[in-house]
Scaffold this motif. Structure first.
Motif, PDB file in Angstrom:
ATOM      1  N   PRO A   1      45.458 -25.604  -1.342  1.00  0.00           N
ATOM      2  CA  PRO A   1      44.029 -25.912  -1.228  1.00  0.00           C
ATOM      3  C   PRO A   1      43.113 -24.862  -1.853  1.00  0.00           C
ATOM      4  O   PRO A   1      41.903 -24.915  -1.657  1.00  0.00           O
ATOM      5  CB  PRO A   1      43.823 -25.984   0.291  1.00  0.00           C
ATOM      6  N   TYR A   2      43.640 -23.918  -2.586  1.00  0.00           N
ATOM      7  CA  TYR A   2      42.839 -22.844  -3.164  1.00  0.00           C
ATOM      8  C   TYR A   2      43.251 -22.622  -4.622  1.00  0.00           C
ATOM      9  O   TYR A   2      44.327 -23.023  -5.045  1.00  0.00           O
ATOM     10  CB  TYR A   2      42.978 -21.550  -2.354  1.00  0.00           C
TER      11      TYR A   2
ATOM     12  N   GLU B   1      43.428 -15.795  -0.009  1.00  0.00           N
ATOM     13  CA  GLU B   1      43.352 -17.054  -0.762  1.00  0.00           C
ATOM     14  C   GLU B   1      41.886 -17.441  -0.923  1.00  0.00           C
ATOM     15  O   GLU B   1      41.110 -17.376   0.032  1.00  0.00           O
ATOM     16  CB  GLU B   1      44.109 -18.135  -0.001  1.00  0.00           C
TER      17      GLU B   1
ATOM     18  N   GLU C   1      39.104 -20.260  -2.741  1.00  0.00           N
ATOM     19  CA  GLU C   1      38.789 -21.520  -3.408  1.00  0.00           C
ATOM     20  C   GLU C   1      37.511 -21.337  -4.209  1.00  0.00           C
ATOM     21  O   GLU C   1      36.480 -20.943  -3.662  1.00  0.00           O
ATOM     22  CB  GLU C   1      38.642 -22.648  -2.388  1.00  0.00           C
TER      23      GLU C   1
ATOM     24  N   GLN D   1      40.548 -30.417   2.440  1.00  0.00           N
ATOM     25  CA  GLN D   1      40.723 -29.115   1.817  1.00  0.00           C
ATOM     26  C   GLN D   1      40.017 -28.037   2.633  1.00  0.00           C
ATOM     27  O   GLN D   1      40.577 -26.973   2.888  1.00  0.00           O
ATOM     28  CB  GLN D   1      40.185 -29.131   0.388  1.00  0.00           C
ATOM     29  N   HIS D   2      38.793 -28.304   3.051  1.00  0.00           N
ATOM     30  CA  HIS D   2      38.029 -27.328   3.837  1.00  0.00           C
ATOM     31  C   HIS D   2      38.762 -26.987   5.134  1.00  0.00           C
ATOM     32  O   HIS D   2      38.899 -25.809   5.495  1.00  0.00           O
ATOM     33  CB  HIS D   2      36.622 -27.854   4.131  1.00  0.00           C
TER      34      HIS D   2
ATOM     35  N   LEU E   1      41.570 -24.681   4.390  1.00  0.00           N
ATOM     36  CA  LEU E   1      41.099 -23.330   4.099  1.00  0.00           C
ATOM     37  C   LEU E   1      40.746 -22.588   5.387  1.00  0.00           C
ATOM     38  O   LEU E   1      41.089 -21.413   5.555  1.00  0.00           O
ATOM     39  CB  LEU E   1      39.895 -23.372   3.159  1.00  0.00           C
TER      40      LEU E   1
ATOM     41  N   ARG F   1      43.852 -21.526   7.203  1.00  0.00           N
ATOM     42  CA  ARG F   1      44.565 -20.439   6.514  1.00  0.00           C
ATOM     43  C   ARG F   1      43.780 -19.125   6.531  1.00  0.00           C
ATOM     44  O   ARG F   1      44.277 -18.098   6.074  1.00  0.00           O
ATOM     45  CB  ARG F   1      44.826 -20.839   5.057  1.00  0.00           C
TER      46      ARG F   1
ATOM     47  N   ALA G   1      41.097 -18.611   4.734  1.00  0.00           N
ATOM     48  CA  ALA G   1      40.770 -18.431   3.315  1.00  0.00           C
ATOM     49  C   ALA G   1      39.264 -18.268   3.099  1.00  0.00           C
ATOM     50  O   ALA G   1      38.464 -18.327   4.048  1.00  0.00           O
ATOM     51  CB  ALA G   1      41.310 -19.611   2.507  1.00  0.00           C
TER      52      ALA G   1
ATOM     53  N   TYR H   1      35.780 -18.969   0.216  1.00  0.00           N
ATOM     54  CA  TYR H   1      35.192 -19.667  -0.923  1.00  0.00           C
ATOM     55  C   TYR H   1      34.579 -18.620  -1.848  1.00  0.00           C
ATOM     56  O   TYR H   1      34.002 -17.627  -1.394  1.00  0.00           O
ATOM     57  CB  TYR H   1      34.070 -20.612  -0.490  1.00  0.00           C
TER      58      TYR H   1
ATOM     59  N   ALA I   1      35.655 -19.289   4.717  1.00  0.00           N
ATOM     60  CA  ALA I   1      35.591 -20.739   4.950  1.00  0.00           C
ATOM     61  C   ALA I   1      35.059 -21.046   6.347  1.00  0.00           C
ATOM     62  O   ALA I   1      34.336 -22.023   6.541  1.00  0.00           O
ATOM     63  CB  ALA I   1      36.963 -21.369   4.735  1.00  0.00           C
TER      64      ALA I   1
END
Length: 158
Positions: A38-39, A66, A68, A91-92, A95, A98, A100, A102, A122
């Motif tokens: 997803p990233y 990670e 995105e 996807q969000h 993220l 995880r 992650a 943006y 995220a």
């Protein structure tokens, strides 16, 4: 099949960021399990904020972080509407799960040059004012304007 102009511009912005930020590398498209990741970007070494790349709510991106990449143009049409980031709900959520980040970028609509960027967890994006939209034949998505991430001066002064 060719990519839509906005998709091509986003890929150019992502590639530009990978070249400009020491420690960013393109992530593989698929994980060890064969599933699409997803990233877009992975940190191969620690990355610290700078004047050109401020961070929100985090002091450093550690090795293995990670990221995105999302980009939009300052304005998107003749009526000069502000550009929007397109977020896919699945996807969000991946993220967020995880831990992650943006990497939001704003591009000049004529040259696609990145004029402002910012790293945001995220989890913080979840708190922004937007709604998920369920459209027939499309994945559930949301849109946020660049003014929800950047102060106008950060973009318009460059």
């Amino acid at each position: 099949m060719s990519l839509a102009p906005s998709k091509r511009a986003g890929e150019r912005a992502e590639a530009d960021q990978i070249q400009r930020v020491d420690g960013f590398e393109a992530a593989p498209k698929n994980g060890d399990d064969g599933q699409e990741l997803p990233y877009d970007i992975v940190c191969v070494r620690a990355v610290w904020p700078s004047t050109d790349l401020p961070f929100v709510g985090v002091l450093v991106l550690e090795q293995g972080s990670e990221v995105e990449s999302k980009s939009c143009a300052v304005v998107i049409n003749e009526s000069q509407d502000r550009g929007r980031y397109y977020l896919r709900k699945n996807q969000h959520e991946a993220l967020v799960k995880r831990g992650a980040f943006y990497l939001f970028s704003v591009r000049d609509p004529n040259t696609d040059e990145v004029i402002a960027s910012k790293v945001v967890p995220a989890t913080s994006v979840t708190d922004l004012n937007f709604s998920w939209i369920e459209a027939e034949g499309r994945a559930t998505f949301g849109q946020i304007t660049w003014t929800q991430i950047f102060d106008r001066e950060e973009v318009e002064s460059r």
